[in-house]
Design an enzyme around this catalytic site. Structure first.
Site, PDB file in Angstrom:
ATOM      1  N   ARG A  53       0.866  -0.985  -0.061  1.00  0.00           N
ATOM      2  CA  ARG A  53      -0.095  -0.142  -0.079  1.00  0.00           C
ATOM      3  C   ARG A  53       0.792   1.179  -0.081  1.00  0.00           C
ATOM      4  O   ARG A  53       0.630   2.285  -0.592  1.00  0.00           O
ATOM      5  CB  ARG A  53      -0.917  -0.082   1.177  1.00  0.00           C
ATOM      6  CG  ARG A  53      -1.671   1.363   1.477  1.00  0.00           C
ATOM      7  CD  ARG A  53      -3.024   1.122   2.350  1.00  0.00           C
ATOM      8  NE  ARG A  53      -2.423   0.598   3.541  1.00  0.00           N
ATOM      9  CZ  ARG A  53      -1.617   1.081   4.762  1.00  0.00           C
ATOM     10  NH1 ARG A  53      -1.344   2.227   4.475  1.00  0.00           N
ATOM     11  NH2 ARG A  53      -1.551   0.326   5.807  1.00  0.00           N
ATOM     12  N   TYR A 106     -17.038  17.046 -15.630  1.00  0.00           N
ATOM     13  CA  TYR A 106     -17.328  15.913 -15.516  1.00  0.00           C
ATOM     14  C   TYR A 106     -18.468  15.589 -14.324  1.00  0.00           C
ATOM     15  O   TYR A 106     -18.091  16.018 -13.199  1.00  0.00           O
ATOM     16  CB  TYR A 106     -16.257  14.911 -15.237  1.00  0.00           C
ATOM     17  CG  TYR A 106     -16.362  13.305 -14.957  1.00  0.00           C
ATOM     18  CD1 TYR A 106     -17.287  12.609 -15.670  1.00  0.00           C
ATOM     19  CD2 TYR A 106     -15.723  13.156 -13.765  1.00  0.00           C
ATOM     20  CE1 TYR A 106     -17.235  11.376 -15.475  1.00  0.00           C
ATOM     21  CE2 TYR A 106     -15.889  11.745 -13.596  1.00  0.00           C
ATOM     22  CZ  TYR A 106     -16.860  10.966 -14.393  1.00  0.00           C
ATOM     23  OH  TYR A 106     -17.019   9.372 -14.000  1.00  0.00           O
ATOM     24  N   ASP A 178      -7.542  18.513 -14.873  1.00  0.00           N
ATOM     25  CA  ASP A 178      -7.691  17.299 -15.491  1.00  0.00           C
ATOM     26  C   ASP A 178      -7.567  17.083 -16.916  1.00  0.00           C
ATOM     27  O   ASP A 178      -8.171  17.684 -17.768  1.00  0.00           O
ATOM     28  CB  ASP A 178      -9.289  17.013 -15.090  1.00  0.00           C
ATOM     29  CG  ASP A 178      -9.582  15.783 -15.635  1.00  0.00           C
ATOM     30  OD1 ASP A 178      -9.182  14.850 -16.332  1.00  0.00           O
ATOM     31  OD2 ASP A 178     -11.084  15.301 -15.162  1.00  0.00           O
ATOM     32  N   LYS A 203      -8.756   5.786 -19.127  1.00  0.00           N
ATOM     33  CA  LYS A 203      -9.363   6.449 -20.447  1.00  0.00           C
ATOM     34  C   LYS A 203      -8.041   6.122 -21.558  1.00  0.00           C
ATOM     35  O   LYS A 203      -7.650   5.038 -21.622  1.00  0.00           O
ATOM     36  CB  LYS A 203      -9.422   7.911 -20.147  1.00  0.00           C
ATOM     37  CG  LYS A 203     -10.664   7.721 -19.115  1.00  0.00           C
ATOM     38  CD  LYS A 203     -11.774   7.017 -19.161  1.00  0.00           C
ATOM     39  CE  LYS A 203     -13.014   7.545 -18.380  1.00  0.00           C
ATOM     40  NZ  LYS A 203     -12.670   7.578 -17.052  1.00  0.00           N
TER      41      LYS A 203
END
Length: 383
Positions: A53, A106, A178, A203
């Protein structure tokens, strides 16, 4: 980070953070599928790894590569784009602070800001980010972040990153971009004055519709330390396998983005000539209001197109149901072409707000198929 700033994009994508494995000579970084690491005595960490982690060699390779491609000193990888967005905003904002967001943001970002951060005491103002004066007028004494999408999702509006960075700097705020729609190949916001770049690596960076991930890139050492603390403390990290898949995908990002752009230009041109299409939203079209700014700050114009059909929502839903090569699905940026109705799908969370999208709007992610076939499919669906 590998000293690769002088190298071309494709070279950095293939080599940054990805030296051959010193033990075996493997040219592809291994998938370190481990949760923990043996220590040479208490506190004797090998290359700083103790628990996956906190850090994993495959993830570190990805983070170095992403930073190199965006021209930043630091990269942090996350389990999703929303995990990256959440980390950035929680690092930069406190109760009582204010942020400016796009008035066509978004839907997932808006949901986080409006439904999670607002009850926490963070105020937000939606603004047309293409209007620099309007952004400047929206700044308050407690404004700490200007959150930018360019091109925006799904209306493909363009914001002038360099101009907005000056507004943010004058206000003592941070500019976060973004960059998902553009990818690091088409646009590099840090070079234009942004403080932080966010990606949904799901994406274009992932590019094959087979992984979910996110990233934050910055050159600010203090910000990166905050991102790293939250990345570890909240635990929204990608698996080693997803990090490896993302690294695999980055190697072909340049050639994929060129083909996405080629195909989208063909599709956009065809749509502008169709009598059932009321308008086409694509920054590569000279008539697009953001065309000049996009041409200044982007290499090319990408693979995302939105268009409005005559006949309202029912007509748009009919077109979405009639395509054969364009698959009706959410998400974007994969090798296959996708079509969706934002008002009913990805942007349902903004219904009834200032960010509500037109009911007759269709968004398409233009893939890597033959451009002739994609044009024929859309024309058939529109007929």
């Amino acid at each position: 980070m590998t000293d690769s700033g002088h190298q071309g994009f494709a070279t950095r994508a293939i080599h940054a953070g990805q030296e051959p494995d010193p033990t075996t000579g493997a040219v592809i970084p291994p998938i370190y599928a481990t949760s923990t690491y043996a220590q040479d005595g208490v506190g004797g960490l090998r290359q700083g790894f103790e628990y996956s982690r906190t850090g994993n060699p495959t993830r570190r390779a990805l983070e170095e590569c992403l930073a190199a491609l965006e021209g930043g000193r630091h990269g942090r990888a996350f389990a999703s784009g929303m995990a990256a967005t959440d980390t950035a905003l929680r690092a930069l904002l406190r109760p009582g602070d204010h942020l400016i967001i796009p008035n066509d943001a978004y839907g997932g970002s808006f949901r986080l800001i409006d439904k999670v951060l607002r009850p926490w005491g963070v105020e937000h103002t939606p603004v047309a980010l293409s209007d620099v004066d309007a952004v400047r007028a929206a700044v308050r004494p407690n404004t700490k972040v200007i959150w930018v999408e360019t091109p925006t999702n799904p209306l493909l509006n363009i914001a002038d990153i360099a101009a907005l960075s000056q507004v943010a700097r004058s206000a003592g705020a941070r500019l976060v971009v973004d960059n998902t729609f553009a990818s690091p190949y088409l646009q590099n916001p840090l070079e234009l004055g942004a403080d932080v770049v966010m990606h949904s690596t799901t994406k274009y960076i992932g590019g094959h519709s087979d992984l979910v991930g996110g990233a934050l890139i910055t050159s600010d050492d203090e910000l990166d330390a905050q991102f790293g603390f939250l990345q570890n403390g909240s635990g929204g990290v990608p698996s080693a396998f997803d990090a490896w898949l993302t690294l695999r995908s980055l190697k072909t990002l340049e050639v994929r983005m060129e083909k996405h752009s080629d195909n989208a230009e063909r599709v956009a041109e065809a749509l502008t000539r169709h009598p059932r299409v009321a308008s086409v939203l694509y920054p590569g079209l000279p008539e697009h209001p953001g065309h000049e700014v996009a041409a200044k700050q982007m290499r090319r114009f990408g693979g995302m197109i939105s268009f409005v059909v005559e006949g309202g929502e029912e007509a748009a839903l009919e077109v979405c149901s009639r395509t054969r090569l364009f698959t009706l699905a959410e998400s974007l940026g994969g090798v296959e072409s996708l079509i969706e109705h934002p008002g009913r799908m990805t942007h349902a969370s903004v219904a009834g707000t200032l960010l509500e999208v037109p009911a007759a709007l269709i968004r398409i992610s233009v893939g890597l198929e033959s451009a002739d076939d994609l044009v024929a499919d859309l024309l058939s669906a529109l007929s």
